[in-house]
Design a protein around this motif. Structure first.
Motif, PDB file in Angstrom:
ATOM      1  N   MET A   1      30.187  -8.157 -18.669  1.00 26.79           N
ATOM      2  CA  MET A   1      31.265  -8.789 -17.895  1.00 26.79           C
ATOM      3  C   MET A   1      30.660  -9.644 -16.776  1.00 26.79           C
ATOM      4  N   ALA A   2      31.108 -10.860 -16.675  1.00 24.73           N
ATOM      5  CA  ALA A   2      30.587 -11.751 -15.631  1.00 24.73           C
ATOM      6  C   ALA A   2      30.952 -11.192 -14.252  1.00 24.73           C
ATOM      7  N   ILE A   3      30.072 -11.416 -13.290  1.00 24.85           N
ATOM      8  CA  ILE A   3      30.265 -10.835 -11.955  1.00 24.85           C
ATOM      9  C   ILE A   3      31.550 -11.343 -11.291  1.00 24.85           C
ATOM     10  N   LEU A   4      31.851 -12.633 -11.464  1.00 28.23           N
ATOM     11  CA  LEU A   4      33.056 -13.163 -10.826  1.00 28.23           C
ATOM     12  C   LEU A   4      34.320 -12.546 -11.407  1.00 28.23           C
ATOM     13  N   GLU A   5      34.258 -12.287 -12.695  1.00 29.00           N
ATOM     14  CA  GLU A   5      35.380 -11.647 -13.364  1.00 29.00           C
ATOM     15  C   GLU A   5      35.570 -10.229 -12.802  1.00 29.00           C
ATOM     16  N   THR A   6      34.470  -9.521 -12.644  1.00 29.37           N
ATOM     17  CA  THR A   6      34.532  -8.162 -12.094  1.00 29.37           C
ATOM     18  C   THR A   6      35.087  -8.172 -10.674  1.00 29.37           C
ATOM     19  N   VAL A   7      34.630  -9.135  -9.872  1.00 25.95           N
ATOM     20  CA  VAL A   7      35.102  -9.229  -8.485  1.00 25.95           C
ATOM     21  C   VAL A   7      36.605  -9.535  -8.464  1.00 25.95           C
ATOM     22  N   ALA A   8      37.037 -10.460  -9.321  1.00 23.04           N
ATOM     23  CA  ALA A   8      38.460 -10.825  -9.357  1.00 23.04           C
ATOM     24  C   ALA A   8      39.314  -9.630  -9.766  1.00 23.04           C
ATOM     25  N   ILE A   9      38.879  -8.900 -10.775  1.00 19.85           N
ATOM     26  CA  ILE A   9      39.640  -7.731 -11.224  1.00 19.85           C
ATOM     27  C   ILE A   9      39.671  -6.659 -10.131  1.00 19.85           C
ATOM     28  N   ALA A  10      38.528  -6.429  -9.485  1.00 24.23           N
ATOM     29  CA  ALA A  10      38.461  -5.416  -8.429  1.00 24.23           C
ATOM     30  C   ALA A  10      39.399  -5.773  -7.278  1.00 24.23           C
ATOM     31  N   PHE A  11      39.370  -7.026  -6.860  1.00 23.38           N
ATOM     32  CA  PHE A  11      40.196  -7.474  -5.748  1.00 23.38           C
ATOM     33  C   PHE A  11      41.685  -7.362  -6.099  1.00 23.38           C
ATOM     34  N   TRP A  12      42.034  -7.871  -7.256  1.00 24.38           N
ATOM     35  CA  TRP A  12      43.430  -7.836  -7.721  1.00 24.38           C
ATOM     36  C   TRP A  12      43.922  -6.393  -7.848  1.00 24.38           C
TER      37      TRP A  12
ATOM     38  N   ILE B   1      34.345  -0.319  -9.922  1.00 22.25           N
ATOM     39  CA  ILE B   1      34.266   0.640  -8.812  1.00 22.25           C
ATOM     40  C   ILE B   1      33.143   0.257  -7.847  1.00 22.25           C
ATOM     41  N   LEU B   2      32.000  -0.143  -8.407  1.00 19.84           N
ATOM     42  CA  LEU B   2      30.881  -0.555  -7.543  1.00 19.84           C
ATOM     43  C   LEU B   2      31.261  -1.771  -6.693  1.00 19.84           C
ATOM     44  N   VAL B   3      31.930  -2.740  -7.312  1.00 15.87           N
ATOM     45  CA  VAL B   3      32.365  -3.919  -6.557  1.00 15.87           C
ATOM     46  C   VAL B   3      33.359  -3.514  -5.468  1.00 15.87           C
ATOM     47  N   VAL B   4      34.272  -2.607  -5.788  1.00 16.41           N
ATOM     48  CA  VAL B   4      35.261  -2.146  -4.808  1.00 16.41           C
ATOM     49  C   VAL B   4      34.555  -1.525  -3.599  1.00 16.41           C
ATOM     50  N   VAL B   5      33.555  -0.706  -3.858  1.00 14.53           N
ATOM     51  CA  VAL B   5      32.858  -0.018  -2.768  1.00 14.53           C
ATOM     52  C   VAL B   5      32.109  -1.008  -1.865  1.00 14.53           C
ATOM     53  N   VAL B   6      31.622  -2.097  -2.445  1.00 12.55           N
ATOM     54  CA  VAL B   6      30.905  -3.105  -1.647  1.00 12.55           C
ATOM     55  C   VAL B   6      31.885  -4.080  -0.988  1.00 12.55           C
ATOM     56  N   LEU B   7      32.879  -4.510  -1.757  1.00 15.98           N
ATOM     57  CA  LEU B   7      33.818  -5.537  -1.291  1.00 15.98           C
ATOM     58  C   LEU B   7      34.780  -5.025  -0.216  1.00 15.98           C
ATOM     59  N   THR B   8      35.237  -3.795  -0.362  1.00 13.91           N
ATOM     60  CA  THR B   8      36.251  -3.257   0.546  1.00 13.91           C
ATOM     61  C   THR B   8      35.814  -3.280   2.015  1.00 13.91           C
ATOM     62  N   PRO B   9      34.621  -2.764   2.348  1.00  9.71           N
ATOM     63  CA  PRO B   9      34.226  -2.809   3.770  1.00  9.71           C
ATOM     64  C   PRO B   9      34.164  -4.235   4.311  1.00  9.71           C
ATOM     65  N   VAL B  10      33.708  -5.175   3.492  1.00 13.02           N
ATOM     66  CA  VAL B  10      33.620  -6.572   3.931  1.00 13.02           C
ATOM     67  C   VAL B  10      35.021  -7.112   4.234  1.00 13.02           C
TER      68      VAL B  10
ATOM     69  N   GLU C   1      41.226   1.997 -18.018  1.00 17.09           N
ATOM     70  CA  GLU C   1      41.207   0.638 -18.537  1.00 17.09           C
ATOM     71  C   GLU C   1      40.634  -0.336 -17.511  1.00 17.09           C
ATOM     72  N   TRP C   2      40.977  -0.152 -16.240  1.00 14.24           N
ATOM     73  CA  TRP C   2      40.628  -1.154 -15.222  1.00 14.24           C
ATOM     74  C   TRP C   2      39.479  -0.766 -14.317  1.00 14.24           C
ATOM     75  N   PHE C   3      39.376   0.491 -13.988  1.00 14.41           N
ATOM     76  CA  PHE C   3      38.316   0.901 -13.065  1.00 14.41           C
ATOM     77  C   PHE C   3      37.068   1.354 -13.805  1.00 14.41           C
ATOM     78  N   THR C   4      36.396   0.349 -14.381  1.00 18.15           N
ATOM     79  CA  THR C   4      35.104   0.610 -15.016  1.00 18.15           C
ATOM     80  C   THR C   4      34.107   0.869 -13.890  1.00 18.15           C
ATOM     81  N   LEU C   5      32.928   1.334 -14.259  1.00 17.22           N
ATOM     82  CA  LEU C   5      31.901   1.607 -13.260  1.00 17.22           C
ATOM     83  C   LEU C   5      31.582   0.345 -12.448  1.00 17.22           C
ATOM     84  N   GLU C   6      31.504  -0.810 -13.151  1.00 12.56           N
ATOM     85  CA  GLU C   6      31.215  -2.078 -12.451  1.00 12.56           C
ATOM     86  C   GLU C   6      32.302  -2.392 -11.431  1.00 12.56           C
TER      87      GLU C   6
END
Ligand code: CTP
Ligand code: K
Ligand code: MG
Length: 181
Positions: A1-12, A153-162, A146-151
């Motif tokens: 999965m492309a990183i931007l796709e993962t970030v978009a899904i995590a944010f959404w 979740i990792l993005v959520v943990v990094v993105l959320t504090p920011v 379906e949505w909270f794959t390991l990738e």
């Protein structure tokens, strides 16, 4: 999965959990949940956790989840990959878990002698993730898997504090919040 796709899904996927805290700040005031009660010398939760803030926070998260679910097909289409539509239970887990995490964090802050508004680095930025994700997994495990794959979740943990630090700084500058955290 492309990183931007993962970030978009995590944010959404996390938006219904991000919004309640900010809505609570705007809606604050009214009666504190702990009714002014203390445990030992300290307040159970403190004046920063009110019924109105909590109710409005959850309502805002649920409303946003409903709007995002309506928008989902067109947004997925435009992006070229799928972002989640929210089931009612997933929305409840995200919005309710965010408020519950924030309340539990205040409980911990009071037990460790921190006054209302005191900073608790780490806890302040991730309290709502720590409770909302397990709650979603509990309420709608199929949606969670379906949505909270390991990738994601990792993005959520990094993105959320920011995002948390940024939005709270903005709210502070606008005079909506007493402290920039
Ligand atoms: N708020 C509320 N109800 C909630 C959460 C927040 O009414 N469940 C409002 C309160 O007015 C609170 C403000 O949003 O003061 C900011 O939220 P927060 O930073 O979480 O509370 P603090 O006042 O910093 O208190 P604490 O130290 O307990 O976190
Ligand atoms: K908080
Ligand atoms: Mg605070």
């Amino acid at each position: 999965m492309a990183i931007l796709e993962t970030v978009a899904i995590a944010f959404w996927a996390m938006l219904p959990a991000y919004v309640p805290n900010n809505a609570a700040v705007l809606a604050g005031g009214s009666r504190p949940i702990d009714g002014g009660r203390t445990w030992g010398e300290k307040r159970v939760l403190g004046d920063g956790k009110t019924w109105r803030g909590t109710a409005m926070g959850i309502a805002a998260g649920l409303a946003l989840a409903a709007v995002l679910t309506v928008l989902e097909p067109s947004v997925s289409d435009a992006l070229g990959f799928a972002v989640p539509a929210f089931t009612p239970l997933a929305a409840l887990g995200l919005a309710g878990g965010a408020m519950l995490g924030d309340i539990l964090a205040s409980f911990l802050k009071r037990r460790t002698g921190r006054q209302r508004g005191a900073m608790f680095p780490g806890l302040d930025q991730l309290d709502f993730v720590v409770v909302s994700l397990p709650l979603v997994a509990l309420l709608d495990v199929e949606w969670f898997r379906e949505w909270f794959t390991l990738e994601v979740i990792l993005v959520v943990v990094v993105l959320t504090p920011v995002l948390h630090v940024t939005t709270n700084m903005i709210a502070y500058k606008l005079g909506l919040k007493n402290e920039p955290w």
